[in-house]
Scaffold this motif. Structure first.
Motif, PDB file in Angstrom:
ATOM      1  N   LEU A 343      60.785   2.804  -5.946  1.00 46.73           N
ATOM      2  CA  LEU A 343      61.359   2.487  -7.250  1.00 46.73           C
ATOM      3  C   LEU A 343      61.199   3.659  -8.221  1.00 46.73           C
ATOM      4  CD1 LEU A 343      60.020  -1.163  -7.522  1.00 46.73           C
ATOM      5  CD2 LEU A 343      62.444  -0.531  -7.533  1.00 46.73           C
ATOM      6  N   VAL A 344      60.003   4.228  -8.232  1.00 47.22           N
ATOM      7  CA  VAL A 344      59.698   5.304  -9.172  1.00 47.22           C
ATOM      8  C   VAL A 344      60.495   6.570  -8.838  1.00 47.22           C
ATOM      9  CG1 VAL A 344      57.853   6.895  -9.847  1.00 47.22           C
ATOM     10  CG2 VAL A 344      57.438   4.428  -9.854  1.00 47.22           C
ATOM     11  N   THR A 345      60.520   6.940  -7.565  1.00 48.21           N
ATOM     12  CA  THR A 345      61.242   8.163  -7.193  1.00 48.21           C
ATOM     13  C   THR A 345      62.755   7.985  -7.334  1.00 48.21           C
ATOM     14  OG1 THR A 345      61.126   7.504  -4.849  1.00 48.21           O
ATOM     15  CG2 THR A 345      59.434   9.011  -5.668  1.00 48.21           C
ATOM     16  N   THR A 346      63.264   6.795  -7.080  1.00 47.85           N
ATOM     17  CA  THR A 346      64.690   6.532  -7.292  1.00 47.85           C
ATOM     18  C   THR A 346      65.056   6.695  -8.758  1.00 47.85           C
ATOM     19  OG1 THR A 346      64.860   5.022  -5.404  1.00 47.85           O
ATOM     20  CG2 THR A 346      66.525   4.798  -7.122  1.00 47.85           C
ATOM     21  N   ALA A 347      64.217   6.144  -9.634  1.00 45.66           N
ATOM     22  CA  ALA A 347      64.475   6.271 -11.072  1.00 45.66           C
ATOM     23  C   ALA A 347      64.458   7.731 -11.498  1.00 45.66           C
ATOM     24  CB  ALA A 347      63.432   5.476 -11.853  1.00 45.66           C
ATOM     25  N   ALA A 348      63.545   8.505 -10.950  1.00 47.49           N
ATOM     26  CA  ALA A 348      63.440   9.914 -11.328  1.00 47.49           C
ATOM     27  C   ALA A 348      64.637  10.721 -10.824  1.00 47.49           C
ATOM     28  CB  ALA A 348      62.147  10.501 -10.780  1.00 47.49           C
ATOM     29  N   ARG A 349      65.143  10.374  -9.664  1.00 48.82           N
ATOM     30  CA  ARG A 349      66.185  11.203  -9.043  1.00 48.82           C
ATOM     31  C   ARG A 349      67.600  10.778  -9.423  1.00 48.82           C
ATOM     32  NH1 ARG A 349      63.104  11.284  -3.146  1.00 48.82           N
ATOM     33  NH2 ARG A 349      61.486  12.791  -3.768  1.00 48.82           N
ATOM     34  N   THR A 350      67.799   9.516  -9.770  1.00 45.50           N
ATOM     35  CA  THR A 350      69.142   9.033 -10.068  1.00 45.50           C
ATOM     36  C   THR A 350      69.359   8.812 -11.548  1.00 45.50           C
ATOM     37  OG1 THR A 350      68.570   6.679  -9.848  1.00 45.50           O
ATOM     38  CG2 THR A 350      69.200   7.859  -7.835  1.00 45.50           C
ATOM     39  N   GLY A 351      68.321   8.996 -12.363  1.00 38.54           N
ATOM     40  CA  GLY A 351      68.468   8.746 -13.785  1.00 38.54           C
ATOM     41  C   GLY A 351      68.284   7.301 -14.140  1.00 38.54           C
TER      42      GLY A 351
END
Length: 358
Positions: A343-351
């Motif tokens: 969840l955290v890395t998705t938010a960081a990479r996709t905005g």
């Protein structure tokens, strides 16, 4: 928000004090909702991951913020932590590049957060986000500490942490209860809930064991991911078994810390509780040093309390040298650990988590 928490906040509810305070709570609730809903937030150029909670009491936000910053760094991101710096004199924006600064200047929590990632103190979160964007430090993502109710900055992923043992208390808003705003208003602005469960708790067959009711209710009613973790000591107490200790804490939920100190082998001869974010005086320090001498005990405290003693000289410096700070981190099961990391890395990479669902 350093409040002296009434015990009845976490009781069955309906008592005389609660009834008397409900009219004030309705006014507080009205203005809290108006503040949350009445402002167009600033949309940062960087992804913003927010950590918050629903209640005034301690739930474990700082360990969660530290955990998320380290997850992001491990994934190759360059996070910066944006914090209000509660209790500090600096309004910011101010980069905390020297962790030996005084807690009275920058707040106690920023001194801990700065150990994990570049940390910026700013009372105005919008101004703080702009300062991070324009700092030229190569920051790729903002981790916003304690920002669930703050409307000034748009969030791409909001994670709220709940103490399972205390839940939402009596369900009332301050001052009639512990909620910082009506629960439905807060849940609507939350993407993920993390339940801080009691460690080694054995669930009851009917699901009514320690923390189980809160966890099960959220997994039934909340539409987003509901994860579980528990707080544990990052290190053991470096003392022989059976050594008496004097434990002291000025945090929102000191009982959890005292229980943890006992669980890892401490034998508490005495404990002292101070209000959240307490600024220790020379008299406080002398009292604690004398109490440890009386009991022939070692002094143990939280990391957050320990940073509020450093740099002042006198009895406080002697107390800082004598007291063992007990670092705490969140421990996850394998599945929930991976889910949070995703969840955290998705938010960081996709905005943003919300935008990735569209």
């Amino acid at each position: 928000m350093p409040l002296e928490e009434p015990s009845w906040w976490y009781g069955p509810g309906g008592g005389r004090a609660e009834r008397l305070l409900k009219p004030i709570a309705r006014i507080y609730s009205h203005f809290a909702v108006k503040r949350i809903e009445g402002r167009t937030p600033y949309r940062s150029r960087l992804p913003v991951i927010c950590v918050g909670n629903f209640t005034a009491g301690g739930t474990g936000k700082t360990p969660l913020t530290l955990h998320i910053a380290r997850l992001l760094a491990k994934a190759g991101e360059h996070p910066a932590i944006l914090t209000r710096g509660y209790g500090g004199k600096r309004a910011g924006p101010y980069w905390l590049d020297d962790i030996s600064e005084l807690a009275e200047d920058v707040g106690d929590e920023p001194l801990l957060l700065a150990r994990a990632a570049p940390t910026l103190v700013a009372h105005d979160r919008r101004v703080g986000a702009i300062a991070i964007e324009t700092a030229g430090r190569g920051i790729t993502v903002i981790v916003m500490d304690d920002g669930l109710q703050n409307p000034s900055l748009a969030k791409d992923l909001t994670i709220a942490i709940v103490d399972a043992a205390r839940g939402f208390g009596n369900g009332e808003v301050i001052p009639a209860g512990p909620l910082r705003a009506p629960l439905d208003v807060q849940l609507a602005r939350t993407d993920v809930v993390l339940v801080n469960t009691p460690p080694n708790a054995t669930p009851a067959a009917d699901g009514s064991g320690p923390g189980e009711r809160v966890l099960m209710a959220l997994r039934r009613d909340f539409p987003g991911p509901v994860l579980a973790a528990h707080a544990e000591a990052a290190t053991d107490l470096d003392i022989p078994p059976g050594t008496p200790i004097v434990a002291f804490a000025g945090i929102a939920n000191p009982a959890r810390f005292f229980a943890l100190a006992e669980r890892i082998g401490g034998r508490i001869a005495a404990h002292l509780t101070f209000k959240d974010h307490h600024a220790y005086s020379e008299t406080d320090a002398e009292q604690l040093l004398a109490l440890a001498m009386t009991h022939g005990a070692r002094l143990v405290t939280t990391e957050k309390d320990h940073v509020r003693l450093v740099g002042y000289g006198g009895a406080r410096e002697r107390l800082a040298a004598a007291a063992m700070p007990l670092p705490i981190h969140l421990a996850f099961g394998e599945q929930d650990a991976q889910r949070l990391a995703d969840l955290v890395t998705t938010a960081a990479r996709t905005g943003g988590y919300r935008r990735s669902l569209k």
